[in-house]
Each structure stands twice: as structure tokens, then as C-alpha cells.
Design a protein around this motif. Sequence first.
Motif: not given
Length: 322
Positions: A205-210
Motif C-alpha cells: 500500500a505504501i508503494t502506491n503513495i505518490d
Amino acid sequence: MILNTIAAPNRKRSVRTVQKGVLAEVWKYRYLHLLALPCILYFLVFKYVPMYGIIIAFKDYKGMNGFSGIVHSDWVGLKNFNLFFNSIYFWRLVRNTVVLSVYLLIFAFPAPIILALLINEAGKAWFKRVVQSISYMPHFLSWVVCAGLVLQILSPTGGPVNALMELMGRDPVAFVSDPHYFRTILVLTNIWKEVGWGTIIYLAAITNIDPELYEAATMDGARKWHKMWFITLPGIKEIVAIMLILSMGNILDGHFEQVFNLYSPAVYEVADNFDTYVYRQGLVEAKFAYSAAVGLFKSVVALVLVVLANRVAKRLGSEGLW
């Protein structure tokens, strides 16, 4: 009448169009559906088909003649449930199961979130990989192996923990057989075994943060703690909410494998829960109908908790599960 006569063929055409569209989509992604087929078959065979056995909770089933025995057993209604609710074990099972689950929600649920945040903030890629690999490893060990390690480490005769205590001038303690320590041991061993595996979904989920949000925060002078608190955590709040809802469904889950491999009659007062009780009543004492009633009660309560947790999450602004 005229309008209905005209609308009927149109409705039939629209239904056929929808059906063709669905079939076209299924055929378009046929290979993905084939990949999902084993998982679907697993749930059908091992989760849905056995549901017919729920009816033995309302019957006087003795475990004879298989399916025909279930069908022809005498119907007793809520007798098995009344026996359970009026037994001396009911409140003890409720207390032990809920207390352990609450402890795990308080201490074990945040652990993978915290570890994921720390791994994400690590600067070296090789260090991240090493930490992830080491923290994942215990998940792939069965509770039989893990419990054996714990029993050896905490053994009052020859265990390293008690050996260290003796060097400090203290008497050895039978930790696993002591009701005062048993719940703490369960919580700590659960965190040790599952914390690494639990970080996977949060790291994803963290990798999907801009990344531009972090760059803008850096330009504004934000430190790592500020970025973690104001960017990373809000960015994964939906995943956290979903995982919390699913955890609420497991609040009556007694973590059977873990408890069964660690507990003994000496700690029944604090360790005995729904799962271990069902095992003893159903498989050891062959009270199949009674144990089915206990299991059904647990499942219904878990379903209610999931629905309530989902509604609360929606009220607090999360999307929820449905």
C-alpha cells in the motif's frame, strides 16, 4: 397495455444484451478465470459444501452412518445450545477468547504497521531486504516447530531464560505452565511469528503513495517523522481499516494451533477457548452435535462483529468492505 406490450420485447433485448456482454467479458479474461478456478474450487469444496453439516447442531447426532446418519438423526432444536449456554465453561470460554483477541488487537495488530513504516524509512535497499527476509521466516514454520522452540527456550530445566535467571540468583520459573505468564507468551510469540508476514500488504500500500507528496514535504522542511505521520499513515488508512474489520471477525478465533501446542491443564483457566473446547468435545469425547452447536455460535457472533465493524468504519469515513 400498449406500452407494456412495446416495452416487453425491449426488456428481453436488454437482458440478452447484458448476458452477451457478461459472457464476452468472461471469455475475454478466460485465462485469468482459469487461474482463479483452483481457489474457487477450494472454497466450494472445503468451505461451502461442508455447510450442510451445520444441521447436526440441531440434531442428536451420534457420528454414525455418515450423511444418512445426519439426515435420520432426531431433531432436538436448541437443546445443544441450551446445554452450552448453561454449562460452567461458557463464560470462561468467552472471557479467555475475547481477552486474548483484545490483547492481540492492541499489541499484535499495530506491530506489522509499525514495522512496515520503519522498513519504508530505511535508506539502504539491501538492509530492507535483509530485515524483510528475517522477519518473514517464522511465518513459514508450523506452530508445532515454533511451540517446540518456545518450550525449549522457556523450559525450567535447562532453558536459556531460566539459566540466565539462575545466574542472577533467581529461582527458575515454569513460564508456560504459569497462568500469570501464559497470555503474555501467546501475544509475544504471535507477534514474533506473524509480524513480518503482516507487513507485506502495508508495504504494498505504501508503494502506491505518490512520491511527489514526499518531495513536496521535503521542500517544505518536513522531517521523516512528519512525512510518516502526515503522508504515509493517511495513505494506507483504507488498508488499515479493512484489515481491522477482518480482525474483528476473528475476535472469537482462539488461535487453535498456537494455544493447542503450548497449553496444558495447568493453564486451562486462562488458555481454554472456543476452538480448544470444540476439539476436546468433538474429537476427543465424540460429542459431535454439541461441538457443532458451539462452533456455530462462534461463527454467528463473528459474522455480526464483522458487519458492525464495517458499519463503524463507514461512519468514520472509510470505504469498508461493502
